[in-house]
Design a protein around this motif. Structure first.
Motif, PDB file in Angstrom:
ATOM      1  N   ALA A 194      55.849  92.898 -67.742  1.00 38.35           N
ATOM      2  CA  ALA A 194      55.177  91.821 -68.678  1.00 38.35           C
ATOM      3  C   ALA A 194      55.487  90.715 -67.788  1.00 38.35           C
ATOM      4  O   ALA A 194      55.029  89.659 -68.463  1.00 38.35           O
ATOM      5  CB  ALA A 194      55.835  91.787 -70.004  1.00 38.35           C
ATOM      6  N   CYS A 195      55.976  90.634 -66.655  1.00 38.28           N
ATOM      7  CA  CYS A 195      56.413  89.282 -66.005  1.00 38.28           C
ATOM      8  C   CYS A 195      55.154  88.887 -65.319  1.00 38.28           C
ATOM      9  O   CYS A 195      54.544  89.313 -64.513  1.00 38.28           O
ATOM     10  CB  CYS A 195      57.349  89.781 -64.964  1.00 38.28           C
ATOM     11  SG  CYS A 195      57.921  88.072 -64.052  1.00 38.28           S
ATOM     12  N   VAL A 196      54.828  87.677 -65.391  1.00 35.75           N
ATOM     13  CA  VAL A 196      53.760  86.725 -64.927  1.00 35.75           C
ATOM     14  C   VAL A 196      54.169  85.397 -64.478  1.00 35.75           C
ATOM     15  O   VAL A 196      54.057  84.610 -65.185  1.00 35.75           O
ATOM     16  CB  VAL A 196      52.495  86.817 -65.774  1.00 35.75           C
ATOM     17  CG1 VAL A 196      51.252  85.992 -64.947  1.00 35.75           C
ATOM     18  CG2 VAL A 196      52.000  88.154 -66.175  1.00 35.75           C
ATOM     19  N   VAL A 246      70.585  92.223 -63.476  1.00 32.57           N
ATOM     20  CA  VAL A 246      69.770  91.881 -62.191  1.00 32.57           C
ATOM     21  C   VAL A 246      68.781  90.932 -62.630  1.00 32.57           C
ATOM     22  O   VAL A 246      68.560  90.591 -63.601  1.00 32.57           O
ATOM     23  CB  VAL A 246      69.263  93.271 -61.920  1.00 32.57           C
ATOM     24  CG1 VAL A 246      70.025  94.498 -61.524  1.00 32.57           C
ATOM     25  CG2 VAL A 246      68.261  93.841 -63.150  1.00 32.57           C
ATOM     26  N   ALA A 247      68.392  90.311 -61.491  1.00 30.94           N
ATOM     27  CA  ALA A 247      67.468  89.282 -61.671  1.00 30.94           C
ATOM     28  C   ALA A 247      66.126  89.978 -61.443  1.00 30.94           C
ATOM     29  O   ALA A 247      65.901  91.077 -61.031  1.00 30.94           O
ATOM     30  CB  ALA A 247      67.680  88.230 -60.518  1.00 30.94           C
ATOM     31  N   CYS A 248      65.126  89.144 -61.870  1.00 34.33           N
ATOM     32  CA  CYS A 248      63.794  89.937 -61.809  1.00 34.33           C
ATOM     33  C   CYS A 248      63.144  89.914 -60.434  1.00 34.33           C
ATOM     34  O   CYS A 248      63.663  88.834 -59.552  1.00 34.33           O
ATOM     35  CB  CYS A 248      62.636  88.869 -62.654  1.00 34.33           C
ATOM     36  SG  CYS A 248      60.942  89.217 -62.411  1.00 34.33           S
ATOM     37  N   ARG A 249      62.578  90.875 -59.971  1.00 26.93           N
ATOM     38  CA  ARG A 249      62.035  91.002 -58.646  1.00 26.93           C
ATOM     39  C   ARG A 249      61.092  89.867 -58.279  1.00 26.93           C
ATOM     40  O   ARG A 249      60.449  89.845 -57.179  1.00 26.93           O
ATOM     41  CB  ARG A 249      61.421  92.487 -58.368  1.00 26.93           C
ATOM     42  CG  ARG A 249      60.227  92.734 -59.353  1.00 26.93           C
ATOM     43  CD  ARG A 249      59.760  94.210 -58.984  1.00 26.93           C
ATOM     44  NE  ARG A 249      60.687  95.109 -60.042  1.00 26.93           N
ATOM     45  CZ  ARG A 249      60.375  96.331 -59.943  1.00 26.93           C
ATOM     46  NH1 ARG A 249      59.285  96.936 -59.200  1.00 26.93           N
ATOM     47  NH2 ARG A 249      61.142  96.948 -60.690  1.00 26.93           N
ATOM     48  N   ASN A 250      60.709  89.243 -59.397  1.00 28.27           N
ATOM     49  CA  ASN A 250      59.578  88.039 -58.937  1.00 28.27           C
ATOM     50  C   ASN A 250      60.726  86.921 -58.849  1.00 28.27           C
ATOM     51  O   ASN A 250      59.689  85.453 -59.066  1.00 28.27           O
ATOM     52  CB  ASN A 250      58.521  87.949 -60.263  1.00 28.27           C
ATOM     53  CG  ASN A 250      57.452  88.646 -60.065  1.00 28.27           C
ATOM     54  OD1 ASN A 250      57.031  89.221 -58.704  1.00 28.27           O
ATOM     55  ND2 ASN A 250      57.035  89.495 -60.988  1.00 28.27           N
ATOM     56  N   ALA A 251      61.832  86.757 -58.573  1.00 31.51           N
ATOM     57  CA  ALA A 251      62.760  85.577 -58.649  1.00 31.51           C
ATOM     58  C   ALA A 251      62.248  84.766 -57.582  1.00 31.51           C
ATOM     59  O   ALA A 251      62.162  83.471 -57.719  1.00 31.51           O
ATOM     60  CB  ALA A 251      64.158  86.045 -58.333  1.00 31.51           C
ATOM     61  N   SER A 252      61.770  85.222 -56.543  1.00 37.15           N
ATOM     62  CA  SER A 252      61.309  84.285 -55.347  1.00 37.15           C
ATOM     63  C   SER A 252      60.267  83.711 -55.613  1.00 37.15           C
ATOM     64  O   SER A 252      59.825  82.469 -54.964  1.00 37.15           O
ATOM     65  CB  SER A 252      61.019  85.174 -54.307  1.00 37.15           C
ATOM     66  OG  SER A 252      60.129  86.334 -54.559  1.00 37.15           O
ATOM     67  N   ASN A 253      59.401  83.964 -56.640  1.00 35.41           N
ATOM     68  CA  ASN A 253      58.201  83.510 -57.049  1.00 35.41           C
ATOM     69  C   ASN A 253      58.202  82.615 -58.255  1.00 35.41           C
ATOM     70  O   ASN A 253      57.055  82.017 -59.030  1.00 35.41           O
ATOM     71  CB  ASN A 253      57.043  84.270 -57.302  1.00 35.41           C
ATOM     72  CG  ASN A 253      56.706  84.986 -56.193  1.00 35.41           C
ATOM     73  OD1 ASN A 253      56.548  84.431 -55.027  1.00 35.41           O
ATOM     74  ND2 ASN A 253      56.262  86.214 -56.445  1.00 35.41           N
ATOM     75  N   GLY A 254      59.562  82.479 -58.855  1.00 34.06           N
ATOM     76  CA  GLY A 254      59.897  81.366 -59.751  1.00 34.06           C
ATOM     77  C   GLY A 254      60.302  81.986 -61.244  1.00 34.06           C
ATOM     78  O   GLY A 254      60.828  81.060 -62.136  1.00 34.06           O
TER      79      GLY A 254
END
Length: 212
Positions: A130-132, A106-114
């Motif tokens: 831990a994703c920022v 799966v891709a990160c749920r923050n994929a739309s933010n880069g």
């Protein structure tokens, strides 16, 4: 609403329905998924909890209505009947299915933010905690530009206010000087009026002497 199934790199048509929770219709998280014995239907732990009826130990599967038991403590290995009719974690109740599910990417749920992270669905929550990501979306860029423009406008307004304060101070000084000058002119006018009165009295006296 964010769903793992929307971020999975495997097309939906190739994902078995067995890997999807029947309650929330999202991909199961292998770390929190549970399996009902003996029907082997799988659910998210929280989703299954929402289907509980009352506070009784005997419940029914939301899919097939098979009866199963809820135990506060895990049954002992000697109690085979209880083990066959209970809820177990996916890793314990069906290890092969746990391994199959863990292989989904799966891709990160923050994929739309880069964020460019892609990994096992089993690592999704750990990574997200831990994703920022560095936000590269156009919306955020527009907001930053607007904030910078507002900051510049505020600086300009502050400069204008300081200039206005200086001008106001200068005007107050001018008004004060005008008030002093006006007071002096009033004094001079009073003295002039006194002189005029004295001249008029002298003139009247001169006219009276001439007439006599």
């Amino acid at each position: 609403m964010d769903q793992r199934i929307d971020r999975c790199t495997t097309p939906r048509d190739y994902i078995s329905d067995n890997l999807i929770c029947a309650v929330c219709t999202d991909l199961l998280d292998p770390n929190t998924a549970v399996i009902i014995r003996p029907c082997f239907h799988m659910f998210c732990r929280l989703c299954l909890g929402r289907t509980f009826i009352g506070r009784v130990s005997m419940q029914k599967c939301p899919v097939c209505q098979s009866t199963y038991h809820i135990y506060l403590k895990r049954p002992s290995s000697q109690d085979s009947t209880r083990i066959r009719n209970t809820v177990l974690s996916l890793n314990t109740g069906n290890p092969p299915m746990f391994r199959i599910l863990s292989k989904l990417i799966v891709a990160c749920r923050n994929a739309s933010n880069g964020c460019m992270w892609k990994g096992s669905i089993a690592d999704d929550e750990t990574h997200f905690a831990a994703c920022v990501p560095e936000c590269e979306s156009q919306v955020c860029k527009n907001i930053v530009s607007e904030l910078e423009a507002c900051e510049i406008k505020c600086i300009n307004l502050e400069s204008e206010l300081r200039a206005d304060e200086i001008q106001w101070t200068e005007m107050e000084t001018v008004v004060e000087a005008c008030n002093i000058k006006f007071a002096e002119m009033e004094s001079e006018l009073g003295a002039y009026n006194m002189k005029c009165t004295a001249w008029r009295a002298n003139w009247d006296c001169v006219k009276s002497n001439v007439i006599v």
